[in-house]
Design an enzyme around this catalytic site. Structure first.
Site, PDB file in Angstrom:
ATOM      1  N   ASP A   1       1.007  -1.060   0.166  1.00 29.46           N
ATOM      2  CA  ASP A   1       0.116   0.141  -0.077  1.00 29.46           C
ATOM      3  C   ASP A   1       0.838   1.301   0.181  1.00 29.46           C
ATOM      4  O   ASP A   1       2.074   1.019  -0.195  1.00 29.46           O
ATOM      5  CB  ASP A   1      -1.226   0.132   1.188  1.00 29.46           C
ATOM      6  CG  ASP A   1      -0.278   0.107   2.443  1.00 29.46           C
ATOM      7  OD1 ASP A   1       0.936   0.052   2.552  1.00 29.46           O
ATOM      8  OD2 ASP A   1      -1.046   0.229   3.454  1.00 29.46           O
TER       9      ASP A   1
ATOM     10  N   ASN B   1      26.294 -42.912  -2.552  1.00 27.90           N
ATOM     11  CA  ASN B   1      26.491 -43.816  -1.345  1.00 27.90           C
ATOM     12  C   ASN B   1      25.657 -45.013  -2.104  1.00 27.90           C
ATOM     13  O   ASN B   1      26.149 -46.155  -2.047  1.00 27.90           O
ATOM     14  CB  ASN B   1      26.014 -43.608  -0.282  1.00 27.90           C
ATOM     15  CG  ASN B   1      27.088 -42.828   0.782  1.00 27.90           C
ATOM     16  OD1 ASN B   1      28.177 -42.512   0.135  1.00 27.90           O
ATOM     17  ND2 ASN B   1      26.439 -42.163   1.791  1.00 27.90           N
TER      18      ASN B   1
END
Length: 906
Positions: free
Chosen positions: A373, A716
């Site tokens: 605003d 992994n």
């Protein structure tokens, strides 16, 4: 009572839309219908309205009020309440990763109730959910403190019985009912939607609803007006006062035409309850979560089948597959995210930013469009005298002097413009009153004349010995004052006001109006025959002196703050309820490229698709109502932007909730604070800019964890696939995989305390599931290269190539895998060269050292035997150092290539 129903019907949205879109459309329809109903009430006479409500000027009886309270309910609007703590606790565990871990723990328990892996998984699940619950519970309690409403009363006129005299009563606002007669005075809050039946000099502040900083005049009713003025927007009706506004001056009596959810305010508050729309953060987390889960669902069965076929032990293969699934699951993601957000909330609170909803921190960092605003954000939210002009439009101190005398000597309630004139003179010391003038009489302001006059004695001036000279000074609306003038003052000379001059001076006022200024005219007359009292009839034959022009000035810090936001990739769009001229002027003064100002009426005329295109190219929206503001926000979001909305009024509430991040201030109305995700303790864009930087830091640290963990886990599992296919025993025990994962995750809890490189903070950041997948498959396999290198070293150098020596092989790979996972964190956390160009914060460094020492200690610890470890020979460690150095070097080279190829890193 024919005008009111307990609830306002709404038109259902087309069934093809999503549930949230249908609800938004229904609420917009409901708000529009409430507005139309109120506008229709404003078009009826006071007598008709009283008859329709089955009441009178004497008010309701207490019995009638009690019946209506039972029928219509309490005069309260919808409010969102935090769920009870058991429900919050359950929601804290409603995460897909936690669901995967619980399932895996159940499989392990079914296989072997004594398996220590069950305990490890349970600890992971418990810590992750409890920490998330605690952070959200604490933030919820803080939010509740912000939401508390003060109990307020109002004066209503009621009777004990049918024939008794009406008596004013102070009742709580939530006890007001349709048909009540409410008495209003300066300082009162409007308790419900009212149709005025009597008013005198009434000024109402509607800033919370309309965004206009100046109070507006309401109908100066002394008898039942015909109510012929029809308006579409009830805020603009001069005989309606709406819930959420307040009286600044004057008195009035109004009949309650709507309460609670049926008010204009209440129709907007309905959008604040229920499920919030999914934000970019919520969507991003969900996409990343299911990406990793899909990857796990593919890889784990492959590992299980390969191990079962090559080793022949399907039971052991199942346990190993479960451990691999755990390794692929960033089970601490909810906990790391919660810790990250909590850390960000604490840091932001030190910068005058209170976080109500933790997820909003991420959205603040990702924000690329800020809708704000105007009043109080770009401006100082106060009226000041901008200029004092003569009849040629030039600055003239004489105009200021006359305006000051008018404001200084009046005895009535000074309005904001009177105070602005006095403040200007007090600051500049341009006018000194001393004993030059004394008060004789005044003709007070009223809304029919729209002006006020003071009559002063010019003390000690030579009109003749013993004779007085009275000076009349009139200040008011330009058209009203100009109509009373016969002359004007031109450079000290009194000149007749011809038709041509009248048009010319009127044009000066109009030009200033177009610049967004509020203009008053100042005129004077020396009284030929002084006397003690004066009337309106004496306001004639005036000489126009000039004009006073007022504005709500831009903040000194606004332009710099806007440049700072632009430098960080945030486009600012002004969405205000004020008029186009004022909005355009203020925006231009703070450096915003205004372009075409779009009005709320233009927004209403467009379908959603067209509005998306308009919103993308528009910078300033003016004269917008709450529904239009919310539509603009949704249009920008639909166009792919992460949208923040900064507002503090009732008219901002719906937009605050629909934005990715709703931002309000601690001085805002309660409904705006309830709708917001973030509260600024100071309504300043500079404070918001600091919050954006902290939001991006929090977002960056969260992305670090996800990318580190996803790429490391992928590497992994790839290593496990290779080892499972070519090594005759399990490359690592399931319990070892779980311990490795637990140590690594605990080390990553320091991630929220890490710092971000300055270049990362310069532009908005969004979740990118595809980018995470690309990062995972590019960086992850690097670790597999060195895992395989370690396999070869353990197999050939240390002869760990049979079932009898599998514990040595497994211990060696465990240490290398944990240390490479931990050290690569420093390679991934920055696009620069780690340790040399960018160093991690001390908490991250400390946790890295702790994780490395833990990994080196476990094979030699008292826990080694129970976990399946054996002590590693001294010759292992030079090989380990060489592998880790080579790993870090190759990762840095790949990182450099990746940044050049894709233009991004984190």
């Amino acid at each position: 009572m024919t005008m009111l129903t307990p609830r306002t019907p709404t038109k259902l949205a087309p069934p093809g839309r999503s549930r949230r879109e249908r609800k938004a459309a229904e609420l917009e329809t409901g708000t529009r219908l409430v507005g139309e109903r109120l506008a229709a009430i404003g078009a009826r006479t006071g007598v008709q309205v009283l008859q329709d409500l089955d009441t009178s000027r004497a008010g309701l009886t207490h019995a009638e009020a009690a019946l209506r309270l039972e029928r219509y309910g309490a005069n309260v609007v919808a409010r969102e309440r935090a769920p009870r703590w058991p429900l919050q606790l359950a929601k804290a565990y409603g995460n897909p990763f936690i669901g995967v871990l619980v399932l895996l723990a159940a499989v392990m328990f079914w296989q072997d109730p004594a398996d220590p892996g069950v305990v490890i998984l349970s600890v992971m699940v418990g810590i992750s959910g409890l920490l998330r619950f605690w952070q959200e519970f604490r933030s919820g309690r803080a939010a509740d403190a912000l939401k508390k409403l003060v109990t307020t009363t109002c004066a209503v006129q009621r009777r004990a019985g049918g024939g008794s005299a009406p008596t004013p009563f102070e009742v709580p606002m939530d006890q007001v009912v349709p048909g009540d007669l409410v008495k209003l005075a300066a300082g009162d809050l409007i308790p419900a939607d009212l149709r005025l039946v009597a008013a005198k000099d009434l000024m109402v502040s509607q800033a919370a609803l309309s965004g206009e900083s100046l109070p507006v005049a309401k109908a100066d009713i002394r008898a039942d007006d015909p109510g012929t003025r029809t308006v579409r927007d009830p805020v603009e009706a001069d005989n309606l006062c709406l819930m959420g506004t307040s009286v600044t001056s004057g008195t009035a009596t109004g009949v309650v035409v709507a309460t609670g959810a049926d008010t204009w305010f209440g129709s907007m508050a309905g959008s604040l309850v229920g499920e919030r729309p999914q934000t970019n953060f919520d969507t991003g987390v969900r996409k990343v979560s299911f990406l990793l889960i899909r990857f796990m669902l593919v890889m784990v069965p492959v590992v299980f089948v390969i191990n079962g076929l090559t080793k022949g032990d399907w039971n052991e293969a199942l346990l190993f597959g479960v451990a691999v699934a755990v390794g692929l699951t960033p089970e601490m993601l909810p906990m790391v995210v919660s810790a990250n957000l909590a850390r960000g909330a604490v840091a932001m609170s030190r910068r005058k930013v209170v976080v109500k909803r933790l997820n909003a921190i991420q959205n603040l960092g990702a924000m690329d469009v800020l809708c704000t605003d105007k009043t109080g954000t770009l401006t100082e939210d106060r009226i000041v005298l901008d200029r004092h002009l003569d009849v040629h439009g030039d600055e003239d101190t004489e105009v200021l002097e006359y305006g000051y005398l008018n404001a200084h000597f009046q005895t009535g309630l000074r309005n904001l413009m009177d105070r602005a004139v006095i403040d200007r003179v007090d600051e500049a010391e341009e006018v000194v009153v001393d004993a030059r003038f004394s008060m004789v009489d005044e003709i007070p302001f009223d809304f029919a004349r729209r002006r006020m006059t003071v009559v002063l004695n010019r003390n000690g001036l030579a009109a003749g010995p013993g004779r007085a000279e009275h000076v009349m000074i009139t200040k008011g609306a330009v058209e009203e004052v100009l109509g009373l003038c016969t002359h004007l003052r031109d450079r000290g000379e009194r000149t007749e006001l011809t038709a041509d001059l009248r048009r010319r001076v009127a044009r000066i006022a109009e030009d200033n109006n177009r610049r967004g200024l509020r203009v008053l005219a100042v005129a004077t007359r020396t009284v030929a025959v002084p006397r003690d009292t004066y009337t309106v009839a004496d306001e004639d034959g005036l000489t126009l002196v000039g004009f006073l022009a007022f504005l709500d000035p831009p903040k000194a810090s606004a332009a710099a703050a806007l440049r700072g936001l632009a430098d960080k990739g945030i486009a600012v769009k002004v969405v205000t309820g004020d008029n186009e001229l004022v909005a355009a002027r203020v925006c231009a003064e703070v450096g915003i490229e205004v372009g075409h100002v779009v009005s709320g009426a233009e927004v209403d005329a467009l379908y959603d698709t067209a509005l998306r295109a308009l919103a993308a190219r528009t910078t300033v929206f003016a004269k917008t109502n709450p529904v239009q503001k919310a539509r603009i926000v949704r249009a920008l979001r639909a166009d792919g932007h992460t949208v923040g909305f900064l507002g503090d009024g009732i008219n901002d509430a719906a937009a605050l909730r629909d934005a990715d991040v709703g931002i309000s201030v601690d001085t805002a109305v309660d409904i705006a604070k309830e709708s917001a995700d973030i509260i600024l303790l100071e309504k300043d864009l500079t404070v918001l800019e600091q919050g954006v930087v902290q939001g991006r830091t929090t977002f960056g640290n969260t992305i670090k964890y996800i990318k580190m963990t996803a790429s490391s886990n992928f590497g992994n599992v790839f290593s496990v696939l290779v080892a499972s296919a070519f090594i005759p025993f399990q490359p690592m025990l399931a319990i070892m995989l779980l311990v490795q994962n637990l140590v690594y995750d605990i080390a990553q809890l320091a991630t929220p305390w890490d710092r971000m490189d300055p270049e990362y903070l310069r532009k908005p950041r969004n979740w990118d599931a595809k980018g995470i997948f690309r990062f995972m498959v590019t960086i992850g396999p690097i670790s597999s290269i060195f895992d395989i290198a370690m396999f070869v070293i353990m197999w050939n150098v240390f002869a760990a190539n049979s079932d009898a020596h599998q514990a040595l092989f497994q211990s060696g790979w465990f240490v290398e895998g944990l240390l490479s996972q931990t050290l690569v964190v420093h390679m991934i956390r920055t696009r620069r060269i780690p340790f040399l160009q960018s160093r991690a914060s001390w908490p991250v460094m400390a946790m890295t050292v702790l994780a490395v020492l833990t990994g080196l200690w476990l094979p030699f610890s008292p826990l080694a035997a129970s976990l399946g470890f054996v002590a590693l020979p001294a010759g292992y460690f030079p090989w380990l150092i060489g592998v880790l150095l080579a790993y870090c070097t190759l990762t840095q080279f790949v990182k450099t290539w990746y940044i050049r190829r894709f233009g991004t890193w984190l």
